[in-house]
Design a protein around this motif. Structure first.
Motif, mmCIF file in Angstrom:
data_model
loop_
_atom_site.group_PDB
_atom_site.id
_atom_site.type_symbol
_atom_site.label_atom_id
_atom_site.label_comp_id
_atom_site.label_asym_id
_atom_site.label_seq_id
_atom_site.Cartn_x
_atom_site.Cartn_y
_atom_site.Cartn_z
ATOM 1 N N SER A 1 0.895 -1.148 0.073
ATOM 2 C CA SER A 1 0.031 0.123 0.005
ATOM 3 C C SER A 1 0.918 1.583 -0.082
ATOM 4 O O SER A 1 1.141 2.034 1.205
ATOM 5 N N LEU A 2 1.229 1.759 -1.050
ATOM 6 C CA LEU A 2 1.906 2.964 -1.617
ATOM 7 C C LEU A 2 3.214 3.321 -0.785
ATOM 8 O O LEU A 2 4.109 4.282 -1.205
ATOM 9 N N THR B 1 -8.237 -1.282 6.130
ATOM 10 C CA THR B 1 -8.880 -1.369 4.679
ATOM 11 C C THR B 1 -10.376 -1.627 4.468
ATOM 12 O O THR B 1 -10.766 -2.417 5.239
ATOM 13 N N CYS C 1 -10.188 1.118 -0.189
ATOM 14 C CA CYS C 1 -9.585 2.241 0.408
ATOM 15 C C CYS C 1 -8.906 1.796 1.756
ATOM 16 O O CYS C 1 -9.499 1.309 2.714
ATOM 17 N N ALA D 1 -10.896 12.125 -0.015
ATOM 18 C CA ALA D 1 -9.683 12.066 0.473
ATOM 19 C C ALA D 1 -9.510 13.369 1.457
ATOM 20 O O ALA D 1 -8.776 13.187 2.457
ATOM 21 N N ILE E 1 -1.582 8.430 6.067
ATOM 22 C CA ILE E 1 -1.688 8.190 4.688
ATOM 23 C C ILE E 1 -3.117 7.673 4.245
ATOM 24 O O ILE E 1 -3.715 6.775 4.974
ATOM 25 N N ASP F 1 -5.510 6.406 1.104
ATOM 26 C CA ASP F 1 -5.349 5.957 -0.191
ATOM 27 C C ASP F 1 -6.610 5.360 -0.760
ATOM 28 O O ASP F 1 -7.022 4.143 -0.232
ATOM 29 N N GLY G 1 -6.083 4.961 -5.170
ATOM 30 C CA GLY G 1 -5.060 5.828 -6.302
ATOM 31 C C GLY G 1 -5.417 7.261 -5.881
ATOM 32 O O GLY G 1 -4.888 7.732 -6.484
ATOM 33 N N ASP G 2 -6.453 7.391 -5.112
ATOM 34 C CA ASP G 2 -6.330 8.845 -4.782
ATOM 35 C C ASP G 2 -5.676 9.058 -3.467
ATOM 36 O O ASP G 2 -6.442 8.655 -2.404
ATOM 37 N N ILE G 3 -4.604 9.607 -3.520
ATOM 38 C CA ILE G 3 -3.759 9.549 -2.230
ATOM 39 C C ILE G 3 -3.587 10.904 -1.526
ATOM 40 O O ILE G 3 -3.083 11.909 -2.276
ATOM 41 N N VAL H 1 6.125 7.502 -2.808
ATOM 42 C CA VAL H 1 4.604 6.867 -3.226
ATOM 43 C C VAL H 1 4.882 6.099 -4.421
ATOM 44 O O VAL H 1 5.373 6.537 -5.394
ATOM 45 N N SER I 1 -1.036 15.859 -2.090
ATOM 46 C CA SER I 1 -2.108 14.724 -2.703
ATOM 47 C C SER I 1 -1.563 14.314 -3.905
ATOM 48 O O SER I 1 -0.570 15.272 -4.851
#
Ligand code: ADP
Ligand code: MG
Length: 352
Positions: free
Chosen positions: A26-27, A39, A47, A186, A202, A204, A207-209, A223, A249
């Motif tokens: 996870s990123l 999650t 998410c 987010a 963080i 996530d 994909g929108d972080i 990231v 972001s």
């Protein structure tokens, strides 16, 4: 519709195995110590929230509750949502909406104007015509496309800040906030976390972080950026960023997110409001880095539609905003001061 929901009828559905990898990688690559994260599946997507230091169950609960609230207000798939109520009243009457829904619609219209209609929140009739909203994606006929195209026009949305009223002027028009709402969500998750006194986190949302604060070692956050040719959670490079003013972001839009295949051709979920068809250009994905995720979300979708030349011009004109462009031929370009390292050597960076 919220963007993540689109993934439910994509040809890709994350298997438990893939979801596990998603979680695992996870990123966050810089954090040697594994922090607890949570999650859940919201907006039809995975998410993951990671709260550092003082992460508490009650804060995780509050964050996910806020995410679900936003989904309930903004999804076109939920008939009682504010957006569905606006759509049902198209051509009939203005509808008063909640403050947060109004904020997102107002910002979406701002981006429609800024991008000369490349970003258009009234794209819903196209999303629906191509079957992305009902699990039966298919290629419509040209006459069908021509029929709905006049309905796709953000200029026919009337809003009134005083009354928080939204009116779609033509019958058949419909809003779809899928290109922007997850970014807003987010930002809202970040707000809940900050309000709880937590300084490093963080967020996530598929994909929108959003990153908050700085890593323990005071080095930049690292990231991972999704490999557009691979499964979710598989990265092709690493972006190093710091959270200017405590927050930053990173949002990626791509042709890989949600698609179906017909007669050997792949059709994805980001539409040209001008042709009524999924965008075909030389881009595989666009990542936008900006302080506010709602902006980065709208811009990543918009720039994907605009293509490299115009998209880069737009990004260059916006202070504090940068982008990473990935092309079909696996070349990669970045703007300005982006600190990006390719880790999958089938890709190559082109220096400007
Ligand atoms: P994702 O949902 O994969 O994170 P995006 O943020 O790029 O990706 O949003 C794509 C969604 O935006 C689509 O599923 C659709 O709901 C909506 N959309 C498609 N084309 C446009 C467009 N030209 N302008 C605004 N929204 C769009
Ligand atoms: Mg977007």
């Amino acid at each position: 519709m919220l963007c993540g929901i689109m993934k439910q009828c994509a040809s890709f559905k994350p298997s438990p195995q893939v979801q596990f990898f998603f979680l695992l990688f996870s990123l966050l690559l810089s954090c040697a110590q594994i922090e607890p994260s949570k999650t859940e599946f919201v907006f039809g997507t995975v998410c993951t929230i990671t709260l550092y230091d003082q992460g508490k169950d009650s804060v995780y609960r509050d964050v996910f509750a806020r995410l679900r609230e936003i989904e309930n207000y903004m999804s076109v798939n939920i008939s009682a949502s504010d957006v569905s109520r606006i759509n049902a009243a198209a051509g009939i009457e203005p509808i008063q909406v909640r403050e947060d829904v109004f904020t997102v619609i107002e910002r979406a219209l701002f981006y429609a104007q800024l991008t000369d209609g490349a970003f258009d929140p009234t794209v819903q009739p196209l999303v629906s015509l191509w079957g992305f909203s009902d699990d039966k994606p298919h290629v419509p006929s040209q006459p069908e496309i021509r029929e709905v195209l006049p309905l796709i026009n953000a200029q026919n949305v009337e809003i009134n800040r005083q009354t928080r009223a939204v009116f779609l002027k033509e019958r058949g028009m419909a809003l779809d906030l899928g290109g922007i709402a997850k970014g807003y969500a987010a930002d809202e998750a970040a707000q809940v976390i900050k309000n709880a006194g937590i300084n490093r986190a963080i967020i996530d949302l598929g994909g929108d972080i959003v990153i908050l604060g700085e890593p323990k070692d005071k080095r930049p956050w690292r990231v991972g950026i999704q490999n557009p040719n691979s499964n979710p959670g598989i990265f092709f490079g690493v972006l190093e960023i710091t959270a200017k003013d405590g927050q930053q972001s990173v949002v990626t839009s791509g042709a890989y997110e949600r698609f179906f295949e017909e007669d050997g051709i792949r059709y994805h979920h980001i539409f040209s409001p001008f042709s009524g068809e999924p965008i075909i250009n030389d881009l595989l994905s666009v990542t936008v880095i900006a302080p506010i995720a709602m902006d980065a979300d709208a811009l990543s979708t918009a720039v994907f539609v605009m293509g490299y030349e115009k998209g880069k011009q737009l990004i260059d004109s916006l202070p504090g905003t940068e982008a990473i462009f990935v092309f079909n031929n696996k070349s990669v370009r970045t703007t300005g001061s982006v600190d990006f390292t390719i880790t999958d050597n089938s890709y190559h960076l082109i220096h400007n």
